[in-house]
Design a protein around this motif. Structure first.
Motif, PDB file in Angstrom:
ATOM      1  N   GLY A  96       0.836  -1.198   0.000  1.00  0.00           N
ATOM      2  CA  GLY A  96       0.000   0.000   0.000  1.00  0.00           C
ATOM      3  C   GLY A  96       0.865   1.240   0.000  1.00  0.00           C
ATOM      4  N   GLU A  97       0.627   2.122   0.946  1.00  0.00           N
ATOM      5  CA  GLU A  97       1.421   3.351   1.030  1.00  0.00           C
ATOM      6  C   GLU A  97       2.728   3.163   1.792  1.00  0.00           C
ATOM      7  N   HIS A  98       2.940   1.960   2.298  1.00  0.00           N
ATOM      8  CA  HIS A  98       4.124   1.698   3.124  1.00  0.00           C
ATOM      9  C   HIS A  98       5.243   1.079   2.279  1.00  0.00           C
TER      10      HIS A  98
ATOM     11  N   ASP B 253       4.039  10.113   1.860  1.00  0.00           N
ATOM     12  CA  ASP B 253       5.117  11.025   1.468  1.00  0.00           C
ATOM     13  C   ASP B 253       6.243  11.087   2.490  1.00  0.00           C
ATOM     14  N   ARG B 254       6.043  10.458   3.627  1.00  0.00           N
ATOM     15  CA  ARG B 254       7.048  10.526   4.689  1.00  0.00           C
ATOM     16  C   ARG B 254       8.084   9.419   4.506  1.00  0.00           C
TER      17      ARG B 254
END
Length: 491
Positions: free
Chosen positions: A459-461, A482-483
């Motif tokens: 996913g976003e990770h 975004d981090r």
């Protein structure tokens, strides 16, 4: 099995106590570090001819460590793996003593494998030479039983470890009793020790034959019926490992340790990257275990007359062994090959930390590579503490593998955990256990010859590791959206 780092340890060699003391250690100094623990043989006795791998009673916990209630208690806190030593049992076992006293009149007469059971018409030299050997000499022991009968016993490893006939009803009942005992105590994973040698067949090499796979399939099915997963332990040619992995729940990635050492030694990631591209993903990744560092796992096929090439050229493999000896200041040479008893021909006995010349950064980068590969990582207790070769234990025992089997007191564990290299390894383990990216998909990125670039995405990770084996420059980061958080070792 949890997708978290597991610990491999002897019960009595990490913290200096028994099962209760180990459970206390895992709940305090090592709290939240490991998702599982592989307990090396804790059966009676733990101090036989082969450090517990020659059980007198495979269904009894050595009382010096505790009992099955203590095992069940530990399984409430952490996933526990145990060994099933399928190939042999101790000549001091009650079953063998009964057989020795009564011979063919014993109810255990069919349990123990004799040469004539496999070769009823005798055996010639060429047939015997086909039998694959992990150690020097023939796999037999000439024995005079207590009743005076003479037998030639099949003993793959030592004369105290008598091979059992796993196809005989007595052998099958024996193995079933072990599985049931483990299952009743909450153990949900077993490692089949020496299973590659369990089936013998006249005229064949008696190692990982089709009949061996059939036995593994049957054993694994019985284990699964009791809620137990099966790990197969095989040191062999790398392509054979790929074949084996397709047939079982889990295998070890035994090619990884020598390939990582090769990458640092020759400043190239090419052989390692080739392996990453084809290796099985249902693997437990290791850099060290209670045995030595495998060489056969990346070498040419020793069982093939054609000499199928390995993952590294023979000259480089020979040089790698010499580099390990040099990095350890010659200590590993004293524990390897003909220099020490109870040896394996295909392994270098040395702690992984010493094999890297005690280079803290290279050691931590090795662990990072291990943790980034698909599979479930296992860390041996000596490796957890970046342990040094135990030359005193080696001198006392004369057993080569004891160089990497140090006995740590609780105070010693507490002290070692304060070393920067160990502290950073624990931090890296916790990152591997908690980063969501490692539950997603893996990618090996294109990179220069000396660089390994691996990434995970869920996913976003995300997570990414880039290692330059020539300069030891590295990039290790985890991301969420975004981090991006960089992970740097504080040494």
């Amino acid at each position: 099995m949890k997708n978290q780092v597991q610990l491999i340890t002897y019960v009595d060699r990490l913290g200096g106590g028994g099962l209760n003391q180990l459970q206390s250690l895992l709940a305090t100094e090592l709290k939240d570090v490991f998702g599982g623990v592989h307990l090396l043989p804790f059966f009676f006795p733990i101090d036989g001819a082969d450090a517990g791998f020659d059980p007198i009673d495979h269904t009894q916990v050595d009382p010096r460590l505790g009992d099955w209630g203590d095992i069940a208690k530990l399984t409430q806190d952490v996933d526990v793996m145990a060994d099933v030593i399928v190939n042999h049992m101790s000549s001091d076992s009650p079953q063998f003593k009964d057989y020795s006293a009564k011979g063919s009149a014993s109810i255990y007469d069919g349990l123990f494998l004799t040469m004539d059971r496999v070769f009823p018409g005798g055996v010639d030299e060429q047939t015997l030479l086909k039998v694959y050997r992990p150690r020097p000499g023939v796999p037999f022991t000439y024995a005079t039983l207590a009743n005076g009968d003479k037998r030639i016993l099949w003993t793959t490893f030592t004369s105290k470890q008598v091979d059992i006939d796993v196809a005989h009803p007595q052998g099958q009942a024996y193995l079933t009793s072990i599985l049931k005992t483990l299952s009743e105590s909450g153990i949900r994973m077993v490692r089949l020790d020496a299973v590659g040698y369990a089936i013998k067949k006249a005229g064949d090499n008696c190692f990982m034959m089709p009949e061996t796979f059939e036995f593994i399939d049957q054993f694994a099915a019985e284990a699964r019926s009791l809620g137990i997963e099966v790990l197969v332990e095989i040191h062999s040619y790398y392509r054979k490992q790929i074949d084996i992995a397709a047939r079982v729940d889990w295998v070890y990635d035994f090619a990884l340790p020598p390939l990582v050492l090769h990458a640092f030694s020759f400043k190239t990631a090419e052989p390692l990257k080739r392996w990453v591209g084809i290796r099985p993903n249902n693997a437990l990744t290791v850099l060290d275990t209670h045995d030595g560092i495998g060489v056969i796992d990346i070498g040419a096929d020793a069982t093939d007359r054609e000499g199928r090439p390995g993952l590294v050229p023979p000259a480089e493999l020979d040089q790698l062994v010499e580099i390990m000896h040099a990095n350890s200041q010659g200590q590993s040479r004293q524990a390897t090959g003909a220099a020490a008893s109870n040896l394996d021909l295909y392994q270098v006995n040395c702690t992984f930390y010493d094999a890297l010349g005690r280079n803290d950064l290279a050691y931590l980068l090795s662990r990072a590579v291990q943790f980034f590969l698909p599979g479930v990582p296992q860390v041996y207790y000596v490796g957890l503490l970046a342990g040094h070769n135990d030359m005193d234990l080696l001198a006392r025992s004369g057993v080569g593998r004891d160089i990497n089997r140090h006995h740590y007191s609780r105070a010693e564990v507490q002290s070692e955990l304060q070393r920067p290299v160990v502290r950073e390894l624990v931090r890296l383990i916790k990152l591997r256990n908690t980063a969501p990216a490692f539950h997603g998909s893996f990618k090996l990125n294109d990179s220069a010859a000396g660089v390994l670039d691996m990434a995970w995405q869920h996913g976003e990770h995300g997570a990414r590791l880039v290692v330059d084996f020539a300069t030891l420059a590295y990039q290790l980061e985890v991301s969420s959206g975004d981090r991006v958080d960089a992970f740097a070792f504080a040494l």
